[in-house]
Design a protein around this motif. Structure first.
Motif: not given
Length: 119
Positions: A26, A14, A22-23, A20, A11
């Motif tokens: 972001l 990232h 995964v999220v 971005e 995390a």
């Protein structure tokens, strides 16, 4: 503990790179924000968790690893205006309504019991 440390490092990676994958979104959530990850293993002892919290300069905290430790951190989080996320804290005594600085990522024991009863 290793899974938490690895997911926290991923995390962090990232966030720092604006990745971005995964999220989505972001990068816009973290724009103009500084971010540093500190991983501290307190051995699930409330005393060490509180001491580590008091000796660090954090704006958000993920932990403790148990409801007992998290219960000790809730008052400190509120007093210092720090967000606290309990990733394994399931106790029904930890309620969002009375602990505005606390959120959990797992259901409470009461919610889990109710869900199991419906099965």
């Amino acid at each position: 503990y290793r899974q938490l440390a690895c997911s926290s490092l991923l995390a962090s990676h990232h966030i720092l790179r604006g990745d971005e994958s995964v999220v989505p979104g972001l990068a816009s959530l973290t724009a103009n924000q500084s971010f540093e990850l500190q991983v501290l293993d307190t051995g699930s002892a409330a005393f060490f968790a509180v001491a580590a919290f008091l000796h660090s300069d954090v704006s958000a905290l993920v932990g403790g690893g148990s409801s007992g430790v998290t219960s000790q951190l809730v008052a400190l989080a509120k007093a210092t205006d720090t967000a606290l996320v309990g990733y394994r804290s399931t106790s029904t005594t930890l309620r969002r309504a009375s602990n505005s600085h606390f959120a959990r990522t797992v259901p409470s024991d009461a919610a889990a019991t109710a869900a199991m009863a419906r099965l």
